[in-house]
Design a protein around this motif. Structure first.
Motif, PDB file in Angstrom:
ATOM      1  N   TRP A  77     -21.020  39.928 -14.121  1.00  0.00           N
ATOM      2  CA  TRP A  77     -19.888  40.445 -13.330  1.00  0.00           C
ATOM      3  C   TRP A  77     -19.950  41.965 -13.158  1.00  0.00           C
ATOM      4  O   TRP A  77     -18.986  42.563 -12.717  1.00  0.00           O
ATOM      5  N   ARG A  78     -21.090  42.590 -13.494  1.00  0.00           N
ATOM      6  CA  ARG A  78     -21.121  44.055 -13.487  1.00  0.00           C
ATOM      7  C   ARG A  78     -21.002  44.646 -12.083  1.00  0.00           C
ATOM      8  O   ARG A  78     -20.594  45.795 -11.943  1.00  0.00           O
ATOM      9  N   HIS A  79     -21.360  43.887 -11.037  1.00  0.00           N
ATOM     10  CA  HIS A  79     -21.217  44.392  -9.671  1.00  0.00           C
ATOM     11  C   HIS A  79     -19.815  44.147  -9.114  1.00  0.00           C
ATOM     12  O   HIS A  79     -19.347  44.893  -8.263  1.00  0.00           O
ATOM     13  N   ARG A  80     -19.145  43.111  -9.615  1.00  0.00           N
ATOM     14  CA  ARG A  80     -17.829  42.751  -9.098  1.00  0.00           C
ATOM     15  C   ARG A  80     -16.702  43.410  -9.894  1.00  0.00           C
ATOM     16  O   ARG A  80     -15.686  43.817  -9.318  1.00  0.00           O
ATOM     17  N   HIS A  81     -16.866  43.475 -11.210  1.00  0.00           N
ATOM     18  CA  HIS A  81     -15.828  44.042 -12.074  1.00  0.00           C
ATOM     19  C   HIS A  81     -16.476  45.002 -13.078  1.00  0.00           C
ATOM     20  O   HIS A  81     -16.534  44.704 -14.287  1.00  0.00           O
ATOM     21  N   PHE A  84     -14.242  46.165 -16.260  1.00  0.00           N
ATOM     22  CA  PHE A  84     -14.060  45.110 -17.267  1.00  0.00           C
ATOM     23  C   PHE A  84     -15.351  44.874 -18.049  1.00  0.00           C
ATOM     24  O   PHE A  84     -15.328  44.733 -19.286  1.00  0.00           O
ATOM     25  N   VAL A  85     -16.473  44.847 -17.349  1.00  0.00           N
ATOM     26  CA  VAL A  85     -17.751  44.581 -18.013  1.00  0.00           C
ATOM     27  C   VAL A  85     -18.117  45.728 -18.959  1.00  0.00           C
ATOM     28  O   VAL A  85     -18.623  45.510 -20.064  1.00  0.00           O
ATOM     29  N   ALA A  86     -17.862  46.979 -18.558  1.00  0.00           N
ATOM     30  CA  ALA A  86     -18.183  48.118 -19.421  1.00  0.00           C
ATOM     31  C   ALA A  86     -17.411  48.043 -20.739  1.00  0.00           C
ATOM     32  O   ALA A  86     -17.992  48.183 -21.837  1.00  0.00           O
ATOM     33  N   ALA A  91     -16.884  46.283 -26.492  1.00  0.00           N
ATOM     34  CA  ALA A  91     -16.081  45.618 -27.530  1.00  0.00           C
ATOM     35  C   ALA A  91     -16.890  44.545 -28.260  1.00  0.00           C
ATOM     36  O   ALA A  91     -16.851  44.447 -29.491  1.00  0.00           O
ATOM     37  N   ALA A  92     -17.655  43.730 -27.495  1.00  0.00           N
ATOM     38  CA  ALA A  92     -18.465  42.681 -28.128  1.00  0.00           C
ATOM     39  C   ALA A  92     -19.524  43.290 -29.042  1.00  0.00           C
ATOM     40  O   ALA A  92     -19.784  42.782 -30.144  1.00  0.00           O
ATOM     41  N   THR A  93     -20.130  44.376 -28.608  1.00  0.00           N
ATOM     42  CA  THR A  93     -21.147  45.041 -29.431  1.00  0.00           C
ATOM     43  C   THR A  93     -20.521  45.626 -30.695  1.00  0.00           C
ATOM     44  O   THR A  93     -21.089  45.547 -31.794  1.00  0.00           O
ATOM     45  N   LEU A  94     -19.341  46.224 -30.550  1.00  0.00           N
ATOM     46  CA  LEU A  94     -18.666  46.810 -31.714  1.00  0.00           C
ATOM     47  C   LEU A  94     -18.307  45.736 -32.733  1.00  0.00           C
ATOM     48  O   LEU A  94     -18.498  45.920 -33.948  1.00  0.00           O
ATOM     49  N   VAL A  95     -17.791  44.591 -32.271  1.00  0.00           N
ATOM     50  CA  VAL A  95     -17.452  43.495 -33.188  1.00  0.00           C
ATOM     51  C   VAL A  95     -18.711  42.965 -33.871  1.00  0.00           C
ATOM     52  O   VAL A  95     -18.708  42.650 -35.070  1.00  0.00           O
ATOM     53  N   HIS A  96     -19.803  42.878 -33.113  1.00  0.00           N
ATOM     54  CA  HIS A  96     -21.078  42.428 -33.682  1.00  0.00           C
ATOM     55  C   HIS A  96     -21.533  43.349 -34.809  1.00  0.00           C
ATOM     56  O   HIS A  96     -21.938  42.874 -35.889  1.00  0.00           O
ATOM     57  N   ALA A 111     -25.577  49.805 -22.299  1.00  0.00           N
ATOM     58  CA  ALA A 111     -26.229  50.784 -21.424  1.00  0.00           C
ATOM     59  C   ALA A 111     -26.232  50.307 -19.979  1.00  0.00           C
ATOM     60  O   ALA A 111     -25.897  51.071 -19.054  1.00  0.00           O
ATOM     61  N   VAL A 112     -26.575  49.034 -19.742  1.00  0.00           N
ATOM     62  CA  VAL A 112     -26.613  48.509 -18.379  1.00  0.00           C
ATOM     63  C   VAL A 112     -25.215  48.467 -17.782  1.00  0.00           C
ATOM     64  O   VAL A 112     -25.002  48.813 -16.609  1.00  0.00           O
ATOM     65  N   ALA A 113     -24.216  48.061 -18.558  1.00  0.00           N
ATOM     66  CA  ALA A 113     -22.844  47.985 -18.049  1.00  0.00           C
ATOM     67  C   ALA A 113     -22.314  49.374 -17.680  1.00  0.00           C
ATOM     68  O   ALA A 113     -21.687  49.553 -16.630  1.00  0.00           O
ATOM     69  N   CYS A 114     -22.545  50.362 -18.561  1.00  0.00           N
ATOM     70  CA  CYS A 114     -22.079  51.733 -18.260  1.00  0.00           C
ATOM     71  C   CYS A 114     -22.831  52.322 -17.076  1.00  0.00           C
ATOM     72  O   CYS A 114     -22.238  53.042 -16.250  1.00  0.00           O
ATOM     73  N   PHE A 115     -24.105  52.027 -16.982  1.00  0.00           N
ATOM     74  CA  PHE A 115     -24.892  52.476 -15.832  1.00  0.00           C
ATOM     75  C   PHE A 115     -24.293  51.931 -14.533  1.00  0.00           C
ATOM     76  O   PHE A 115     -24.081  52.662 -13.563  1.00  0.00           O
ATOM     77  N   GLY A 116     -23.982  50.637 -14.524  1.00  0.00           N
ATOM     78  CA  GLY A 116     -23.392  50.039 -13.329  1.00  0.00           C
ATOM     79  C   GLY A 116     -22.026  50.615 -13.003  1.00  0.00           C
ATOM     80  O   GLY A 116     -21.682  50.796 -11.842  1.00  0.00           O
ATOM     81  N   ALA A 117     -21.226  50.918 -14.028  1.00  0.00           N
ATOM     82  CA  ALA A 117     -19.896  51.476 -13.784  1.00  0.00           C
ATOM     83  C   ALA A 117     -19.980  52.862 -13.159  1.00  0.00           C
ATOM     84  O   ALA A 117     -19.245  53.184 -12.221  1.00  0.00           O
TER      85      ALA A 117
END
Length: 404
Positions: A77-81, A84-86, A91-96, A111-117
């Motif tokens: 969903w990184r192109h549409r939202h 939210f994806v960033a 959050a998922a990485t932090l919980v992991h 990195a990919v999500a922030c790049f897309g944002a």
């Protein structure tokens, strides 16, 4: 559809994707299935290897793998939202990581999500999600590690947190560079489209001027001769024959010039097969005017000019004489060539009086003359004279000085 440009043109004109901001038609973003599948495989396989090389961390279990899968699949969903994806991947990485699981390529999803944002224009989301990840990790590594797995964890030092912060800043810097480059591509594409529109408008105006000048002059001659032929058809058949002969010659010439303009329009970029008219055809123009009942007196020697200026000067004289035939009661006109410093002064006079409602020169003919002069950096002055005649004065500047 695949981009058909050569590899070298990719960097010169921008990437093959388009967006509404780039001047393309707005469209719904596509689903990045293949890249997301590849990233998911890299994250899962790489994290599995990282678990074997970090025995002091909590081994990967089903819970950890679900978090890795969530962080990876969110990238669909990184192109549409992108916002939210960033935040979702961070959050998922932090919980992991808070669960004590191994460090690994899970950071790649952030990195990919922030790049897309950032590239999508949501810079605050990229900065905020990375700040959330770094702040949460620092809180866990420097304080909460006492109560979180794995047991006996000694936490992390300040230098490790500085390294993570540097990694985040590097991701943001790279994303900002790509964003700036995309904006530059969008501006360049918009500039190219605007330049193409201007060229099309200029070409349309040029063709309109040529057709107007050719048809207005020739039809004016034909109209005068047709009227003369009808008036003399019974009383002076020989003179009527002469008028018809003039009509035939004028119509043939008009057809030839219109064909030349249309050939140029159909074969863009190809040199015309016939040379453009110039001041060397001034005697022919004077003869056509005489056939329409107008005597033309030439004062001064017509200069030798470059092709573009030569055509403009010829069309200005042609349009001015056409206006005399159509809108003036005078049967005598004067064309004068003179030099004023580095400028060529071209003057066409008639003694009037003006006839017709549009005799003041508000039509397309004078507008076309002004456009021709302006294209060369010159000016046109046209209007009634104090003694009742009409004058057209063209001043063409030094860049079209006489060619030796």
């Amino acid at each position: 559809m695949e981009d058909q440009r050569a590899p070298g043109q990719w960097w010169r004109h921008g990437p093959p994707w388009r967006s509404a901001a780039d001047g393309a038609e707005p469209h719904r973003p596509h689903w990045p299935w293949r890249s997301t599948a590849l990233l998911t495989a890299v994250v899962l396989i790489g994290s599995n290897y990282a678990g074997h090389s970090q025995p002091d961390r909590v081994p990967l279990d089903g819970y950890a793998r679900v978090l890795l899968l969530v962080a990876s699949l969110l990238l669909l969903w990184r192109h549409r939202h992108p916002v939210f994806v960033a935040f979702g991947t961070a959050a998922a990485t932090l919980v992991h990581l808070a669960g004590g699981h191994p460090y690994g390529p899970v950071f790649l999803t952030v990195a990919v999500a922030c790049f897309g944002a950032v590239v999508a224009g949501h810079r605050w989301a990229a900065w905020g999600s990375l700040g959330l990840l770094w702040g949460g990790h620092a809180l866990v590594a420097l304080w909460l590690y006492r109560w979180l797995p794995p047991s006996g964890d000694q936490g992390a030092g300040v230098y490790q947190e500085i390294g993570i912060a540097a990694w985040g800043l590097a991701i943001l810097a790279l994303s900002e560079l790509v964003r700036v480059r995309r904006e530059q591509w969008a501006r360049e594409r918009a500039d190219r489209l605007e330049a193409a529109r201007r060229r099309a408008d200029d070409e349309r105006l040029r063709i309109a001027r040529e057709l107007h000048d050719v048809l207005a002059h020739s039809i004016s001659v034909i109209n005068v001769q047709a009227g003369m032929g009808l008036a003399l058809l019974d009383s002076d058949p020989e003179q009527a024959r002469t008028a018809l002969t003039t009509i035939k010659a004028a119509s043939k010439e008009a057809l030839g010039e219109v064909r030349q303009v249309l050939d140029t329009l159909r074969a863009s970029g190809v040199a015309p097969r016939a040379p453009a008219p110039g001041l060397d055809r001034l005697p022919e123009l004077v003869q056509q005017a005489a056939a329409a009942g107008l005597t033309v007196e030439i004062e001064g020697e017509p200069p030798k000019l470059p092709p573009g200026a030569d055509l403009a000067a010829f069309r200005i004289v042609q349009e001015a004489l056409t206006n005399v035939v159509r809108h003036s009661g005078s049967r005598h006109a004067r064309v004068r060539f003179a030099h004023d410093g580095d400028a060529l002064r071209l003057r066409i006079d008639d003694d009037g009086p003006a006839t017709g409602a549009d005799a003041g020169g508000s039509g397309n003919g004078l507008a076309g003359m002004r456009e021709r002069a302006a294209a060369l950096g010159g000016t046109i002055e046209a209007g009634p004279r104090p003694d009742g005649g009409f004058r057209v004065l063209a001043v063409l500047p030094s860049q079209i000085r006489e060619v030796q």
